[in-house]
Scaffold this motif. Structure first.
Motif, mmCIF file in Angstrom:
data_model
loop_
_atom_site.group_PDB
_atom_site.id
_atom_site.type_symbol
_atom_site.label_atom_id
_atom_site.label_comp_id
_atom_site.label_asym_id
_atom_site.label_seq_id
_atom_site.Cartn_x
_atom_site.Cartn_y
_atom_site.Cartn_z
ATOM 1 N N GLY A 35 0.842 -1.180 0.000
ATOM 2 C CA GLY A 35 0.000 0.000 0.000
ATOM 3 C C GLY A 35 0.876 1.227 0.000
ATOM 4 N N GLY A 36 0.383 2.314 -0.547
ATOM 5 C CA GLY A 36 1.182 3.530 -0.581
ATOM 6 C C GLY A 36 0.925 4.343 -1.821
ATOM 7 N N THR A 37 1.994 4.859 -2.435
ATOM 8 C CA THR A 37 1.855 5.719 -3.605
ATOM 9 C C THR A 37 1.405 4.914 -4.816
ATOM 10 O OG1 THR A 37 4.127 5.419 -4.379
ATOM 11 C CG2 THR A 37 3.733 7.163 -2.740
ATOM 12 N N ALA A 38 0.869 5.606 -5.805
ATOM 13 C CA ALA A 38 0.414 4.944 -7.030
ATOM 14 C C ALA A 38 1.582 4.310 -7.781
ATOM 15 C CB ALA A 38 -0.315 5.949 -7.921
ATOM 16 N N ARG A 39 2.724 4.977 -7.797
ATOM 17 C CA ARG A 39 3.889 4.398 -8.479
ATOM 18 C C ARG A 39 4.321 3.094 -7.812
ATOM 19 N NH1 ARG A 39 10.067 6.001 -8.217
ATOM 20 N NH2 ARG A 39 10.846 4.981 -10.119
ATOM 21 N N PHE A 40 4.379 3.105 -6.497
ATOM 22 C CA PHE A 40 4.777 1.928 -5.731
ATOM 23 C C PHE A 40 3.813 0.770 -5.978
ATOM 24 C CE2 PHE A 40 4.622 -0.589 -1.817
ATOM 25 C CZ PHE A 40 5.960 -0.844 -1.581
ATOM 26 N N MET A 41 2.509 1.033 -5.916
ATOM 27 C CA MET A 41 1.517 -0.029 -6.074
ATOM 28 C C MET A 41 1.454 -0.526 -7.513
ATOM 29 S SD MET A 41 -1.479 1.321 -3.481
ATOM 30 C CE MET A 41 -2.461 -0.180 -3.671
ATOM 31 N N ALA A 42 1.619 0.365 -8.488
ATOM 32 C CA ALA A 42 1.587 -0.051 -9.889
ATOM 33 C C ALA A 42 2.733 -0.994 -10.214
ATOM 34 C CB ALA A 42 1.643 1.172 -10.799
ATOM 35 N N MET A 43 3.866 -0.828 -9.540
ATOM 36 C CA MET A 43 5.035 -1.675 -9.773
ATOM 37 C C MET A 43 5.104 -2.852 -8.807
ATOM 38 S SD MET A 43 7.929 1.228 -10.641
ATOM 39 C CE MET A 43 9.242 0.016 -10.819
ATOM 40 N N GLY A 44 3.950 -3.212 -8.213
ATOM 41 C CA GLY A 44 3.877 -4.380 -7.359
ATOM 42 C C GLY A 44 4.634 -4.267 -6.054
ATOM 43 N N GLY A 45 5.028 -3.048 -5.665
ATOM 44 C CA GLY A 45 5.774 -2.863 -4.429
ATOM 45 C C GLY A 45 7.197 -3.373 -4.473
ATOM 46 N N ALA A 46 7.713 -3.639 -5.684
ATOM 47 C CA ALA A 46 9.073 -4.196 -5.824
ATOM 48 C C ALA A 46 10.103 -3.076 -5.785
ATOM 49 C CB ALA A 46 9.173 -4.989 -7.118
ATOM 50 N N PHE A 47 10.317 -2.524 -4.591
ATOM 51 C CA PHE A 47 11.177 -1.354 -4.440
ATOM 52 C C PHE A 47 12.339 -1.574 -3.480
ATOM 53 C CE2 PHE A 47 8.176 0.966 -6.850
ATOM 54 C CZ PHE A 47 8.737 2.200 -7.175
ATOM 55 N N ASN A 132 -3.070 -2.388 5.223
ATOM 56 C CA ASN A 132 -4.119 -3.407 5.232
ATOM 57 C C ASN A 132 -5.483 -2.762 5.074
ATOM 58 O OD1 ASN A 132 -3.956 -6.228 5.262
ATOM 59 N ND2 ASN A 132 -3.140 -6.287 7.337
ATOM 60 N N ASN A 133 -6.342 -3.423 4.328
ATOM 61 C CA ASN A 133 -7.724 -2.990 4.152
ATOM 62 C C ASN A 133 -8.640 -4.026 4.790
ATOM 63 O OD1 ASN A 133 -10.134 -1.807 3.231
ATOM 64 N ND2 ASN A 133 -10.094 -3.046 1.358
ATOM 65 N N SER A 207 -23.953 -13.427 8.012
ATOM 66 C CA SER A 207 -23.570 -12.162 7.384
ATOM 67 C C SER A 207 -22.426 -11.560 8.195
ATOM 68 C CB SER A 207 -24.756 -11.199 7.349
ATOM 69 O OG SER A 207 -24.373 -9.943 6.814
ATOM 70 N N LEU A 208 -21.307 -11.349 7.533
ATOM 71 C CA LEU A 208 -20.131 -10.799 8.202
ATOM 72 C C LEU A 208 -19.728 -9.494 7.525
ATOM 73 C CD1 LEU A 208 -17.824 -11.292 10.308
ATOM 74 C CD2 LEU A 208 -16.527 -12.293 8.421
ATOM 75 N N THR A 209 -19.693 -8.434 8.296
ATOM 76 C CA THR A 209 -19.264 -7.126 7.800
ATOM 77 C C THR A 209 -18.091 -6.649 8.643
ATOM 78 O OG1 THR A 209 -21.517 -6.556 7.112
ATOM 79 C CG2 THR A 209 -19.945 -4.748 7.333
ATOM 80 N N THR A 210 -16.989 -6.349 7.991
ATOM 81 C CA THR A 210 -15.837 -5.792 8.700
ATOM 82 C C THR A 210 -15.448 -4.475 8.047
ATOM 83 O OG1 THR A 210 -14.139 -6.874 7.332
ATOM 84 C CG2 THR A 210 -15.010 -8.126 9.196
ATOM 85 N N ASN A 211 -14.897 -3.600 8.831
ATOM 86 C CA ASN A 211 -14.373 -2.355 8.282
ATOM 87 C C ASN A 211 -13.193 -1.888 9.123
ATOM 88 O OD1 ASN A 211 -15.507 -0.381 10.401
ATOM 89 N ND2 ASN A 211 -17.346 -1.441 9.702
ATOM 90 N N GLY A 212 -12.403 -1.034 8.524
ATOM 91 C CA GLY A 212 -11.219 -0.524 9.205
ATOM 92 C C GLY A 212 -9.983 -0.656 8.343
ATOM 93 N N SER A 213 -8.845 -0.417 8.955
ATOM 94 C CA SER A 213 -7.590 -0.452 8.207
ATOM 95 C C SER A 213 -6.426 -0.623 9.165
ATOM 96 C CB SER A 213 -7.403 0.826 7.397
ATOM 97 O OG SER A 213 -7.285 1.954 8.259
ATOM 98 N N GLN A 214 -5.288 -0.905 8.577
ATOM 99 C CA GLN A 214 -4.025 -0.967 9.287
ATOM 100 C C GLN A 214 -3.038 -0.117 8.494
ATOM 101 O OE1 GLN A 214 -2.886 -4.967 10.175
ATOM 102 N NE2 GLN A 214 -0.840 -4.465 10.870
#
Length: 493
Positions: A35-47, A132-133, A207-214
């Motif tokens: 997760g993070g910037t669009a460039r980072f995520m577009a390149m699969g986080g391989a940084f 995390n989502n 029925s399971l509903t979760t929300n939040g983030s890490q």
């Protein structure tokens, strides 16, 4: 059936039972994603060997040493998740959509004005990256001829005097008449079990509903030594916000002349919040102009967490010898529970290699190893020995692979990536969480400003054990897909 029409003094004096965490909670918070910037995520986080991006500070802090200019970024995103749940031959679909902030950060870079100096520059940064989502929606339904959720409740209640039943679990089932005991003993039965295994069934709905983030706020420092070696360190302050609402209903297919049960519903809510600390060290080495090698180590993260939780059960009856001449709806609500505890998630080791082609293209690959069996819980005055042993038995080390590429056609850039997050479950656990992602994106640079756009498509299969029973295990097979769109806006100065 007198317990349905009065509550004895012994019940009013019943002790509270602490909410107990389970192995899956440890995995949820240990298994972070890109997760993070669009460039980072577009390149699969391989940084790991690339650097020069805000999100790399969360993975390999040496990436901050690559910055030659100060930078400010902000990255809003949108996620859409869909889960198909197959249970007892029936498939149901549920979806969830949510907006989020994937990244925000500031890097301040200082460049040494002495060209012959060995230390070419130093940079400081503070950055937030979402890791995390937790926004999900799952709906499961099917007919079960062999078992009922109440089988598990019966197993858990056996051996316990009714005045000492768990107020957040077995006691609500007892108070609403779904469990009963003979002459106040410690052996229980449930009122659905006698009707099963004879052609009758119960329709089960969950029925399971979760929300939040890490996410994590990182404070990083790094430097550039002779344009060959980049080093960095990060002090991380991660957070967890997780909320779970579960509704489970069973409706008998048969006419219950003995007990009069028409249906019952369990509602539970758990809200987990807390913060943690960790530390990261990393390097990037450039032996050749076109080759970079990187690596990083993450210490275990120590979380201080709090759970707020409650449970209620409502059972509906018609008139019967058990429920009385009028029947009715019987409800029991647990108290509001609260519990503080500590979670230690595993350390991480990662390495990567990147090829820079004529300063116009990058091909990169990362490898990461995480031993999920080393996660553990602890709390003052409470033993987690059984849960920690379950973690050790159910989970294992997993290999994660990230691949990425970028082609620069100034002022435009085209990017693509792929991630493979290995299965954390042992064979005995009869489950999997192997996750794969495909990603792509574009970007444009105009003077000191840039805008990047990324799309990430992820998918995984996972079994959901509705409950455990000696008669059968109620297992739903869930297939989840998630689409993430991220837009990054930034300025170099």
């Amino acid at each position: 059936m007198k317990k349905l029409i009065y509550i004895s003094a012994a019940i009013l004096a019943m002790p509270l039972i602490s909410n107990a965490q389970v192995a899956s909670d440890a995995l949820r918070y240990s298994n972070t994603t890109i997760g993070g910037t669009a460039r980072f995520m577009a390149m699969g986080g391989a940084f790991s060997a690339v650097g020069g991006d805000m999100s790399s500070l969360t993975f390999n802090p040496a990436g901050i040493g690559v910055f030659t200019k100060s930078q400010l970024t902000f990255s809003p995103g949108f996620a859409f998740q869909s889960t198909s749940s197959q249970y007892s031959g029936v498939t149901n679909m549920a979806t969830q959509a949510s907006g989020n902030v994937q990244n925000a950060g500031l890097v301040l870079a200082w460049k040494n004005s002495h060209e012959d100096a060995m230390w070419k520059g130093i940079a400081f940064g503070i950055v937030y990256n979402r890791t995390n989502n937790f926004n999900t929606q799952i709906y499961t339904q099917g007919n079960n001829y062999n078992s009922t959720m109440l089988d598990e409740y019966t197993d858990k209640a056996n051996g316990t005097y009714y005045a000492n039943l768990d107020q957040f679990y077995t006691n609500p089932a007892f108070q609403t008449g779904l469990l009963d005991t003979n002459a106040g003993g410690k052996t229980y039965f449930n009122i659905v079990r006698p009707y099963l295994n004879s052609g009758n069934y119960v329709t089960q709905q969950k029925s399971l509903t979760t929300n939040g983030s890490q996410g994590e706020t990182d404070f990083s420092i790094g430097g550039n030594y002779n344009d060959k070696l980049y080093i960095g360190a990060t002090f991380g302050l991660p957070y967890i916000y997780y909320n779970e609402n579960m509704t489970y209903t069973e409706t008998p297919s048969y006419a219950d002349a003995t007990y009069g049960l028409t249906d019952y519903t369990i509602n539970s809510n758990v809200n987990t919040t807390g913060t943690g600390v960790n530390f990261k060290l990393g390097f990037i080495y450039r032996p050749l102009d076109w080759l970079r090698i990187g690596g990083a180590v993450h210490t275990p993260t120590v979380f201080s967490l709090n759970d707020q939780y409650n449970t209620s059960i409502t059972a509906n009856y018609i008139a019967s010898p058990y429920s009385g001449p009028t029947g009715g709806a019987f409800n029991n609500q647990s108290p509001q529970g609260s519990f503080d505890y500590t979670l230690v998630t595993p350390m991480k080791l990662m390495g990567g290699v990147a090829f820079v082609i004529h300063k116009q293209a990058i091909l990169s690959a990362d490898y990461e190893y995480v031993d999920y069996s080393t996660a553990s819980f602890s709390a003052s005055g409470f033993s987690y020995s059984d849960v920690n042993q379950s973690i050790a038995n159910s989970y294992m080390g997993a290999s994660n692979i990230r691949l990425g590429g970028e082609l620069v056609l100034y002022p435009f850039s085209i990017r693509a990536g792929y991630t493979y997050y290995g299965n954390a479950y042992t064979k005995s656990a009869d489950n999997t969480n192997l996750t794969r992602s495909l990603s792509g994106g574009v970007g444009v640079r105009i003077k000191h400003c840039f805008i990047d756009l990324a799309y990430v498509y992820s998918y995984f299969d996972k079994n959901d054990f509705l409950y455990y029973s000696v008669y059968d295990n109620a297992i739903a097979q869930n297939h989840t897909t998630e689409s993430n769109v991220v837009l990054s806006m930034g300025v170099n100065f």
